[in-house]
Design a protein around this motif. Structure first.
Motif, short mmCIF file in Angstrom:
data_model
loop_
_atom_site.label_atom_id
_atom_site.label_comp_id
_atom_site.label_asym_id
_atom_site.label_seq_id
_atom_site.Cartn_x
_atom_site.Cartn_y
_atom_site.Cartn_z
N ALA A 63 -43.40 38.57 64.73
CA ALA A 63 -43.10 39.27 65.98
C ALA A 63 -44.33 39.99 66.51
CB ALA A 63 -41.95 40.25 65.77
N ARG A 64 -45.11 40.63 65.63
CA ARG A 64 -46.32 41.34 66.05
C ARG A 64 -47.37 40.38 66.61
NH1 ARG A 64 -47.52 46.71 66.09
NH2 ARG A 64 -49.59 46.23 65.32
N SER A 65 -47.43 39.20 66.06
CA SER A 65 -48.46 38.25 66.50
C SER A 65 -48.01 37.41 67.69
CB SER A 65 -48.85 37.33 65.35
OG SER A 65 -47.76 36.52 64.98
N GLY A 66 -46.75 37.57 68.10
CA GLY A 66 -46.24 36.82 69.25
C GLY A 66 -45.66 35.47 68.90
N LEU A 67 -45.57 35.16 67.62
CA LEU A 67 -44.99 33.87 67.23
C LEU A 67 -43.49 33.82 67.50
CD1 LEU A 67 -46.89 33.12 63.91
CD2 LEU A 67 -47.24 32.08 66.15
N THR A 68 -42.84 34.95 67.37
CA THR A 68 -41.41 35.05 67.69
C THR A 68 -41.19 36.35 68.43
OG1 THR A 68 -40.85 36.19 65.64
CG2 THR A 68 -40.66 33.79 65.63
N LYS A 69 -40.11 36.41 69.17
CA LYS A 69 -39.71 37.67 69.79
C LYS A 69 -39.06 38.52 68.72
CE LYS A 69 -39.03 35.58 74.25
NZ LYS A 69 -38.09 35.06 75.21
N ALA A 70 -39.15 39.82 68.85
CA ALA A 70 -38.58 40.73 67.85
C ALA A 70 -37.12 40.38 67.60
CB ALA A 70 -38.70 42.17 68.33
N GLY A 71 -36.77 40.27 66.33
CA GLY A 71 -35.39 40.00 65.95
C GLY A 71 -34.97 38.54 66.03
N THR A 72 -35.91 37.63 66.29
CA THR A 72 -35.54 36.22 66.41
C THR A 72 -36.34 35.34 65.48
OG1 THR A 72 -37.10 35.82 68.19
CG2 THR A 72 -34.87 36.48 68.84
N ALA A 73 -36.70 35.84 64.33
CA ALA A 73 -37.49 35.05 63.38
C ALA A 73 -36.72 33.80 62.97
CB ALA A 73 -37.81 35.88 62.15
N VAL A 74 -37.46 32.73 62.78
CA VAL A 74 -36.86 31.45 62.43
C VAL A 74 -37.40 31.02 61.07
CG1 VAL A 74 -36.67 29.03 63.06
CG2 VAL A 74 -36.66 30.77 64.82
N SER A 75 -36.49 30.78 60.13
CA SER A 75 -36.93 30.30 58.83
C SER A 75 -36.68 28.81 58.67
CB SER A 75 -36.23 31.07 57.71
OG SER A 75 -34.84 30.91 57.80
N ASP A 76 -35.87 28.22 59.52
CA ASP A 76 -35.57 26.79 59.45
C ASP A 76 -36.68 26.03 60.19
OD1 ASP A 76 -34.69 24.19 59.86
OD2 ASP A 76 -32.61 24.79 60.08
N PRO A 77 -37.47 25.22 59.48
CA PRO A 77 -38.58 24.52 60.12
C PRO A 77 -38.16 23.64 61.29
CG PRO A 77 -38.72 24.30 57.74
CD PRO A 77 -37.40 24.95 58.05
N SER A 78 -36.98 23.03 61.23
CA SER A 78 -36.56 22.16 62.34
C SER A 78 -36.35 22.97 63.62
CB SER A 78 -35.30 21.39 61.97
OG SER A 78 -34.21 22.26 61.78
N ILE A 79 -35.83 24.17 63.49
CA ILE A 79 -35.64 25.03 64.68
C ILE A 79 -37.00 25.46 65.20
CG2 ILE A 79 -34.73 27.22 65.51
CD1 ILE A 79 -32.44 26.87 63.47
N ALA A 80 -37.90 25.84 64.30
CA ALA A 80 -39.23 26.25 64.70
C ALA A 80 -39.95 25.13 65.44
CB ALA A 80 -40.03 26.71 63.50
N LEU A 81 -39.87 23.91 64.92
CA LEU A 81 -40.51 22.77 65.57
C LEU A 81 -39.91 22.49 66.94
CD1 LEU A 81 -40.99 20.33 62.57
CD2 LEU A 81 -42.77 21.50 63.86
N GLU A 82 -38.60 22.62 67.06
CA GLU A 82 -37.96 22.41 68.35
C GLU A 82 -38.44 23.45 69.37
OE1 GLU A 82 -35.99 20.86 71.43
OE2 GLU A 82 -36.33 19.93 69.49
N ARG A 83 -38.58 24.69 68.94
CA ARG A 83 -39.09 25.73 69.86
C ARG A 83 -40.52 25.43 70.28
NH1 ARG A 83 -36.78 31.52 67.61
NH2 ARG A 83 -34.60 31.05 67.99
N ILE A 84 -41.32 24.93 69.36
CA ILE A 84 -42.71 24.57 69.70
C ILE A 84 -42.71 23.44 70.72
CG2 ILE A 84 -44.81 23.52 68.78
CD1 ILE A 84 -44.20 25.12 66.16
N ARG A 85 -41.86 22.43 70.50
CA ARG A 85 -41.77 21.32 71.46
C ARG A 85 -41.34 21.82 72.84
NH1 ARG A 85 -38.77 18.72 67.22
NH2 ARG A 85 -40.21 17.50 65.99
N GLN A 86 -40.38 22.72 72.89
CA GLN A 86 -39.90 23.24 74.17
C GLN A 86 -41.02 23.98 74.91
OE1 GLN A 86 -36.50 25.61 73.14
NE2 GLN A 86 -35.17 23.84 72.84
N ARG A 87 -41.78 24.77 74.17
CA ARG A 87 -42.89 25.50 74.79
C ARG A 87 -43.96 24.54 75.30
NH1 ARG A 87 -43.66 30.44 70.51
NH2 ARG A 87 -41.72 31.50 71.02
N ALA A 88 -44.22 23.47 74.53
CA ALA A 88 -45.24 22.51 74.93
C ALA A 88 -44.82 21.78 76.22
CB ALA A 88 -45.49 21.51 73.80
N TRP A 89 -43.53 21.40 76.31
CA TRP A 89 -43.06 20.68 77.49
C TRP A 89 -42.89 21.59 78.70
CZ3 TRP A 89 -43.55 15.75 77.98
CH2 TRP A 89 -43.56 14.92 76.86
N ALA A 90 -42.77 22.88 78.47
CA ALA A 90 -42.58 23.82 79.57
C ALA A 90 -43.88 24.02 80.35
CB ALA A 90 -42.09 25.16 79.05
#
Length: 91
Positions: A63-90
């Motif tokens: 959260a401090r580094s901006g990888l996730t918003k506060a309170g929304t940490a993701v430990s499931d790699p598939s969810i994390a990868l999907e969020r990365i894909r969404q950001r890339a396509w946006a």
């Protein structure tokens, strides 16, 4: 007779020495900055066990580094990868 260790287990709750190492500081330095860290939302040690939850520490760093918003940490790699894909396509 004690049983042999069949597979390694990464502990989730860790002592201050491991937390300091995870943050890249010495235990002495961690002691110096602990109050400032906690004032900025750093997780407290468990009151019963006395250790820190490593996932909570990682979520705070993310959260401090901006990888996730506060309170929304993701430990499931598939969810994390999907969020990365969404950001890339946006873009």
């Amino acid at each position: 007779m004690a049983s042999a260790l069949r597979f390694p287990i990464d502990p989730r709750m860790v002592p201050v020495e491991k937390v300091a190492r995870r943050l890249g500081v010495t235990v002495a330095r961690f002691g110096e900055i602990r109050e400032a860290l906690e004032a900025n939302g750093f997780p407290h040690p468990d009151p019963i066990i006395g250790n820190y939850c490593l996932q909570a520490v990682d979520a705070w760093v993310d959260a401090r580094s901006g990888l996730t918003k506060a309170g929304t940490a993701v430990s499931d790699p598939s969810i994390a990868l999907e969020r990365i894909r969404q950001r890339a396509w946006a873009r």
